[in-house]
Design a protein around this motif. Structure first.
Motif, PDB file in Angstrom:
ATOM      1  N   LEU A 101      -5.529  -8.691  -1.346  1.00  0.00           N
ATOM      2  CA  LEU A 101      -4.628  -8.792   0.009  1.00  0.00           C
ATOM      3  C   LEU A 101      -4.652  -7.289   0.371  1.00  0.00           C
ATOM      4  O   LEU A 101      -4.774  -7.088   1.398  1.00  0.00           O
ATOM      5  CB  LEU A 101      -3.385  -9.511  -0.359  1.00  0.00           C
ATOM      6  CG  LEU A 101      -2.463  -9.436   0.931  1.00  0.00           C
ATOM      7  CD1 LEU A 101      -3.009 -10.080   2.103  1.00  0.00           C
ATOM      8  CD2 LEU A 101      -0.998  -9.875   0.529  1.00  0.00           C
ATOM      9  N   ALA A 102      -4.178  -6.464  -0.540  1.00  0.00           N
ATOM     10  CA  ALA A 102      -4.204  -5.105  -0.386  1.00  0.00           C
ATOM     11  C   ALA A 102      -5.569  -4.652   0.346  1.00  0.00           C
ATOM     12  O   ALA A 102      -5.412  -3.956   1.141  1.00  0.00           O
ATOM     13  CB  ALA A 102      -3.804  -4.168  -1.643  1.00  0.00           C
ATOM     14  N   LEU A 103      -6.766  -4.832  -0.271  1.00  0.00           N
ATOM     15  CA  LEU A 103      -7.718  -4.441   0.347  1.00  0.00           C
ATOM     16  C   LEU A 103      -8.171  -5.217   1.690  1.00  0.00           C
ATOM     17  O   LEU A 103      -8.691  -4.361   2.521  1.00  0.00           O
ATOM     18  CB  LEU A 103      -8.910  -4.603  -0.875  1.00  0.00           C
ATOM     19  CG  LEU A 103      -9.024  -3.841  -2.003  1.00  0.00           C
ATOM     20  CD1 LEU A 103     -10.638  -4.290  -2.735  1.00  0.00           C
ATOM     21  CD2 LEU A 103      -8.925  -2.460  -1.809  1.00  0.00           C
ATOM     22  N   LEU A 104      -7.830  -6.306   1.888  1.00  0.00           N
ATOM     23  CA  LEU A 104      -8.140  -7.064   2.910  1.00  0.00           C
ATOM     24  C   LEU A 104      -7.233  -6.282   4.237  1.00  0.00           C
ATOM     25  O   LEU A 104      -7.882  -5.981   5.085  1.00  0.00           O
ATOM     26  CB  LEU A 104      -7.598  -8.492   2.866  1.00  0.00           C
ATOM     27  CG  LEU A 104      -7.631  -9.213   4.433  1.00  0.00           C
ATOM     28  CD1 LEU A 104      -9.152  -9.431   4.683  1.00  0.00           C
ATOM     29  CD2 LEU A 104      -6.838 -10.638   4.283  1.00  0.00           C
ATOM     30  N   LEU A 105      -6.066  -5.988   3.815  1.00  0.00           N
ATOM     31  CA  LEU A 105      -5.164  -5.385   4.760  1.00  0.00           C
ATOM     32  C   LEU A 105      -5.693  -4.074   5.101  1.00  0.00           C
ATOM     33  O   LEU A 105      -5.518  -3.568   6.404  1.00  0.00           O
ATOM     34  CB  LEU A 105      -3.716  -5.347   4.381  1.00  0.00           C
ATOM     35  CG  LEU A 105      -2.977  -6.816   4.422  1.00  0.00           C
ATOM     36  CD1 LEU A 105      -1.580  -6.445   3.752  1.00  0.00           C
ATOM     37  CD2 LEU A 105      -2.964  -7.294   5.793  1.00  0.00           C
ATOM     38  N   LEU A 106      -6.194  -3.216   4.360  1.00  0.00           N
ATOM     39  CA  LEU A 106      -6.644  -1.845   3.999  1.00  0.00           C
ATOM     40  C   LEU A 106      -7.801  -1.928   5.143  1.00  0.00           C
ATOM     41  O   LEU A 106      -8.093  -0.953   6.029  1.00  0.00           O
ATOM     42  CB  LEU A 106      -7.173  -1.211   2.774  1.00  0.00           C
ATOM     43  CG  LEU A 106      -7.716   0.078   2.977  1.00  0.00           C
ATOM     44  CD1 LEU A 106      -7.003   1.174   3.676  1.00  0.00           C
ATOM     45  CD2 LEU A 106      -8.285   0.484   1.510  1.00  0.00           C
ATOM     46  N   GLY A 107      -8.809  -2.755   4.779  1.00  0.00           N
ATOM     47  CA  GLY A 107      -9.923  -3.114   5.844  1.00  0.00           C
ATOM     48  C   GLY A 107      -9.578  -3.291   7.210  1.00  0.00           C
ATOM     49  O   GLY A 107     -10.297  -2.762   8.117  1.00  0.00           O
TER      50      GLY A 107
END
Length: 570
Positions: free
Chosen positions: A482-488
């Motif tokens: 989720l952290a990488l999804l929101l970052l992207g």
């Protein structure tokens, strides 16, 4: 391939502090190569070409021997061949330039080594193939630096004669030994935080103290960004392992970042882009490592990476998005009594990070009234101003005429118009930046088309994979994904807003959202891992399609930039 299926030697390799050893090796190699080449192929002596090719051959021989389980003594003959390889490289410099010999000779040796590894019966993403890909990616970055001067294919750099641009900023610190004592808005690019420019000024002092000519010392600044690019590649490899990519899924993701043209271009850019990307990735790696084991030193590492990153370029603040998600997730999962420890670590993070990140902006705001988030605006009468085109058209119009030329369209550089679609600009600059076009390099016309379209298809597949595999509610590594999804999503949305607020062609560039590349590569690796053994034929076809496109993309990336390296300056 699951974790249980990986070899014992491979698991030992990834758990034995390889990342720190790799970072040290990159720094040592950078220092050793600088007095030999100074980042300039035209000044590299013939003996250095022979030595580098001989060492490359010996390293590949050792790699292949170790992969096949042979002893060092049994392979002495193979090592002995390094001498004639070095002599051949030296003699070839009598006919060809040093950059051409190193590029083609190194790629020939690495290609032969890759075929030898593929011919082995134990093909997997073991140490052999992984190290080979890292070597190939590192070699391409090195050759690109050799063929690129500090004033060629740069962004906002200027030259080391005047006082403007990043070059002028570095020279100011070098000559005066202190920060600008005037309003930084008065001189082009001086508004940037000074960490990268300070280290460049120190680098110039060191080499000139050792007797190196000023021009050669300036040219050697690219060795710093080359080292940054090497270390960033290691951090991306760590990221893929963290998310349990193995086998061909890992090789697919690693190949995409090892041979992505954006990292070739950034390796030769003497502005602050590459160092900011390195600290961004470092923040991400430290944050993910802390989430797995919330100890104090990992929080300190995250704070230092983010603080120093914002001291390099303020846009590194976006790394706070995944850190916030990971901290909140770990805080909610913590048992009673552990919350106080996490709050203490968060307080320490702020104490370390905030001063490093914001002191420059606060100083300029207090002394000269510069806004904290100041970004210089180009005039509305600039030729590259595209704000007269409706925002909906800029965002949604993908008419075919914009794809007639796969290179970035800049009228100043022989283009038919000024590029105005941010997404298309992102696709084009990701593989060619602004100046690697068939206008300057007609030899790349056909491979450039293949490279561009394979890149576009991979980016579309990567976007779908990000939504599918990072956004899935599965329990395994839920919060990290989720952290990488929101970052992207945050990076891309921020980029679109940036392009609309500052509507000029030069703002439509991949260099503002480089972390999207490893995020997309990770998602494609997850696709290959999760669907490779599915019963559904369509999913297996998707995996083969992604791997085939990756091979096509990497092959033509190497081909295009090998041609650029051999042709020389445009």
């Amino acid at each position: 391939m699951t974790t249980a299926e990986t070899g014992v030697g491979e698991r030992r390799f990834w758990r034995s502090g390889w990342l720190w050893r790799g970072i040290v090796c990159c720094c040592v190699l950078c220092v050793c190569l600088t007095p030999i080449t100074f980042g300039d192929g035209t000044q590299t002596p013939p003996w250095a070409v022979g030595l580098l090719l001989a060492l490359t051959y010996a390293g590949l021989a050792a790699l292949i021997a170790g992969w096949r389980g042979r002893s060092v003594r049994a392979n002495l003959l193979g090592y002995g061949m390094a001498l004639p390889v070095g002599i051949a490289g030296l003699l070839l410099t009598l006919r060809f330039s040093a950059t051409t010999v190193l590029t083609l000779g190194g790629l020939g040796l690495l290609g032969a080594g890759g075929l030898a590894l593929l011919a082995g019966k134990r093909f997997s993403a073991g140490n052999g193939e992984t190290i080979w890909l890292l070597l190939l990616g590192g070699w391409m970055r090195f050759c690109y630096v050799l063929c690129t001067s500090v004033t060629q294919r740069q962004h906002d750099v200027g030259d080391f004669v005047g006082n403007k641009g990043h070059a002028g900023y570095i020279l100011y610190l070098y000559q005066h030994g202190h920060l600008p004592d005037f309003d930084v808005r008065e001189v082009w690019q001086y508004y940037h935080p000074p960490l990268h420019h300070i280290r460049c000024a120190i680098w110039l002092h060191v080499w000139e103290f050792l007797g190196v000519a000023h021009d050669a010392a300036c040219e050697s600044l690219q060795m710093l960004t080359l080292c940054d690019s090497w270390i960033a590649l290691l951090l991306m490899a760590w990221l893929f392992r963290y998310f349990h990519l193995h086998g061909r899924a890992f090789l697919t993701a690693l190949a995409l970042v090892a041979l992505h043209p954006t990292f070739f271009l950034l390796a030769g850019s003497v502005n602050n882009d590459m160092l900011s990307v390195l600290f961004f990735l470092g923040t991400l790696v430290a944050g993910l490592s802390w989430y797995r084991k919330p100890c104090l030193w990992r929080m300190v590492a995250a704070a230092l990476c983010m603080g120093l990153g914002m001291m390099t370029k303020l846009s590194v603040w976006m790394a706070a998005v995944p850190l916030a998600v990971l901290f909140l997730a770990r805080f909610c999962q913590m048992q009673k009594g552990g919350h106080r420890r996490l709050v203490g670590q968060a307080a320490l993070f702020l104490v370390l990070c905030a001063p490093l990140a914001l002191w420059w902006e606060v100083r300029n705001a207090v002394k000269f009234g510069v806004p904290i988030a100041y970004v210089p605006e180009l005039p509305l009468d600039s030729e590259q101003y595209v704000g007269n085109i409706a925002p909906w058209k800029r965002l949604l119009d993908f008419s075919w005429k914009q794809f007639c030329h796969v290179g970035m369209q800049f009228v100043w550089y022989g283009g038919d118009y000024f590029e105005w679609n941010p997404t298309i600009g992102l696709w084009k600059t990701a593989v060619f930046d602004e100046l690697v076009t068939d206008v300057f390099y007609p030899q790349i016309h056909v491979p450039a088309i293949v490279l561009f379209w394979s890149s576009v298809l991979l980016s579309l597949a990567g976007t779908a994979a990000v939504l599918r595999f990072l956004g899935t509610p599965a329990k395994a590594q839920r919060w990290q994904r989720l952290a990488l999804l929101l970052l992207g999503m945050g990076l891309f949305l921020n980029y679109l807003i940036f392009c609309l607020v500052y509507p000029h062609t030069c703002t439509q560039n991949i260099r503002y959202v480089v972390p999207l590349i490893p995020i997309g590569a990770l998602a494609l690796g997850m696709l290959c891992r999760n669907w490779a053994k599915c019963a559904g034929r369509l999913r297996r076809i998707c995996v083969l399609g992604v791997q085939g496109l990756t091979f096509l993309f990497c092959l033509h990336a190497v081909l295009v930039y090998a041609i650029v390296a051999c042709v020389g300056e445009s």
